[in-house]
Write a protein that holds these residues in place. Sequence first.
Motif, short mmCIF file in Angstrom:
data_model
loop_
_atom_site.label_atom_id
_atom_site.label_comp_id
_atom_site.label_asym_id
_atom_site.label_seq_id
_atom_site.Cartn_x
_atom_site.Cartn_y
_atom_site.Cartn_z
N GLN A 67 -18.64 2.71 -20.22
CA GLN A 67 -18.89 1.61 -19.18
C GLN A 67 -18.77 2.06 -17.86
O GLN A 67 -19.34 1.92 -17.22
CB GLN A 67 -17.49 0.86 -19.29
CG GLN A 67 -17.29 0.59 -21.03
CD GLN A 67 -15.68 -0.36 -21.42
OE1 GLN A 67 -14.98 0.06 -20.73
NE2 GLN A 67 -15.80 -1.02 -21.89
N GLU B 93 -22.42 3.00 -17.03
CA GLU B 93 -23.54 1.98 -16.95
C GLU B 93 -24.78 1.62 -16.15
O GLU B 93 -26.06 1.87 -16.69
CB GLU B 93 -22.49 0.43 -17.44
CG GLU B 93 -22.57 0.68 -19.44
CD GLU B 93 -21.44 -0.94 -18.47
OE1 GLU B 93 -21.93 -1.82 -17.65
OE2 GLU B 93 -20.73 -1.57 -20.03
N THR B 94 -24.30 1.86 -15.02
CA THR B 94 -25.09 1.89 -14.39
C THR B 94 -25.80 2.78 -13.97
O THR B 94 -27.69 2.83 -14.16
CB THR B 94 -24.43 1.54 -12.34
OG1 THR B 94 -24.29 0.61 -12.64
CG2 THR B 94 -25.75 1.71 -11.59
N TRP B 95 -25.74 4.09 -14.24
CA TRP B 95 -26.22 5.02 -14.50
C TRP B 95 -27.02 5.54 -15.11
O TRP B 95 -28.47 5.12 -15.53
CB TRP B 95 -25.00 6.55 -14.01
CG TRP B 95 -25.91 7.70 -14.54
CD1 TRP B 95 -25.40 8.63 -15.15
CD2 TRP B 95 -26.93 8.11 -13.06
NE1 TRP B 95 -26.63 9.90 -14.85
CE2 TRP B 95 -26.84 10.00 -13.61
CE3 TRP B 95 -27.27 7.92 -12.02
CZ2 TRP B 95 -27.87 10.77 -13.41
CZ3 TRP B 95 -28.43 8.91 -11.22
CH2 TRP B 95 -28.05 10.58 -11.59
N GLY C 147 -29.21 3.02 -16.62
CA GLY C 147 -30.08 1.58 -16.21
C GLY C 147 -30.72 2.39 -14.88
O GLY C 147 -32.06 2.29 -15.54
N MET C 148 -29.96 3.22 -14.70
CA MET C 148 -31.10 4.66 -13.65
C MET C 148 -31.86 4.89 -14.18
O MET C 148 -32.88 5.71 -13.98
CB MET C 148 -30.49 4.52 -13.03
CG MET C 148 -29.96 3.83 -11.37
SD MET C 148 -28.51 4.53 -10.41
CE MET C 148 -29.25 5.14 -9.51
N ARG D 152 -28.73 10.41 -6.79
CA ARG D 152 -28.85 9.75 -7.30
C ARG D 152 -27.51 9.05 -8.04
O ARG D 152 -27.04 7.86 -7.83
CB ARG D 152 -30.27 9.52 -8.34
CG ARG D 152 -30.98 9.45 -7.54
CD ARG D 152 -31.75 8.61 -6.73
NE ARG D 152 -33.59 7.64 -6.79
CZ ARG D 152 -33.76 9.38 -5.76
NH1 ARG D 152 -33.57 9.72 -5.02
NH2 ARG D 152 -35.43 8.72 -6.90
N GLU E 25 -24.59 8.13 -5.65
CA GLU E 25 -24.21 6.36 -5.91
C GLU E 25 -24.57 5.86 -6.93
O GLU E 25 -23.58 4.39 -6.37
CB GLU E 25 -26.34 6.04 -5.30
CG GLU E 25 -26.70 6.64 -4.10
CD GLU E 25 -28.13 6.42 -3.75
OE1 GLU E 25 -28.28 5.49 -5.04
OE2 GLU E 25 -29.11 7.10 -3.12
N ALA E 26 -23.88 6.78 -7.98
CA ALA E 26 -23.74 5.30 -9.21
C ALA E 26 -22.90 5.73 -10.29
O ALA E 26 -22.32 5.01 -11.03
CB ALA E 26 -25.52 4.95 -9.66
#
Length: 267
Positions: A221, A224-226, A228-229, A252, A255-256
């Motif tokens: 969880q 999740e953003t990572w 997607g990147m 990067r 940031e995530a």
Amino acid sequence: MTNIYLELTREFNAGRLRAIISSGQAVVLHRLAVMSKDGDWILREDKSALAHILSVLAQHGARYRFGAPLDVRWMRGGWSAHFEFRGDRLRVRTDFVTRPPRVSEKELADLWIAQEGCDPPLVDARLLAEIKKTNREKDYAIIGELARTMLEMRDRILYSRSARDLIALAQAHPDLVSELAAKRPLLEKVSQGRDALEEALDAERRQLMRANEARLQRYQQAAETWAGMWPDIDRETRNQSLPEAHRIITARAEEALPFEVKGAQTW
């Protein structure tokens, strides 16, 4: 046949102990498996050690797989870093942590002391059994076999996965089994016979698997953003040298990807 994972371990530890073999390769070295498809190591949690590991991987032409950067800020949060490269007719996969799950700070400190000067350095049977409390059923058979190799009788009792073995241990060491029941409640079922004990062993395994699933879910969880990147980052860094890819991926991730995961126990 040369074991690339042993060769890598020696390169990682050139001049100083920085990496201890864990998980699948440790199972192989404990002679409970013939081979493992990848290599896992516990690393020292300091910048110079991680920099050396990265330099060795760079020499082999390694590239990142999805995971956290090999950076002390994420490693101390319980994240893992993953790489791969092509060896002689072999895809070599390498996985790294500095804080393996279910291993305490003191246990880890003691491990580093115990493995100083060892070739190869690897986790002992008891810590390996803790690490193997995963959500994969096959790992519980390994834990059971590890228990049979443990020198301390209390460890055998605490880690055995065999009802027959536990009944025999209880007959030989009734006071110790009674004492350890507070730590491992299923030991109270020994007197009720094999069927009751096997049911308790199954229930204990399911409980341990669910606990690990919950731990992994927290990290999934948080990532999740990572995740997607990652496909774009992977394409961007695919043809870069590992030092340059590491620089990009770290920037990067700042940031995530959080350094720590809420609710995750690392120590």
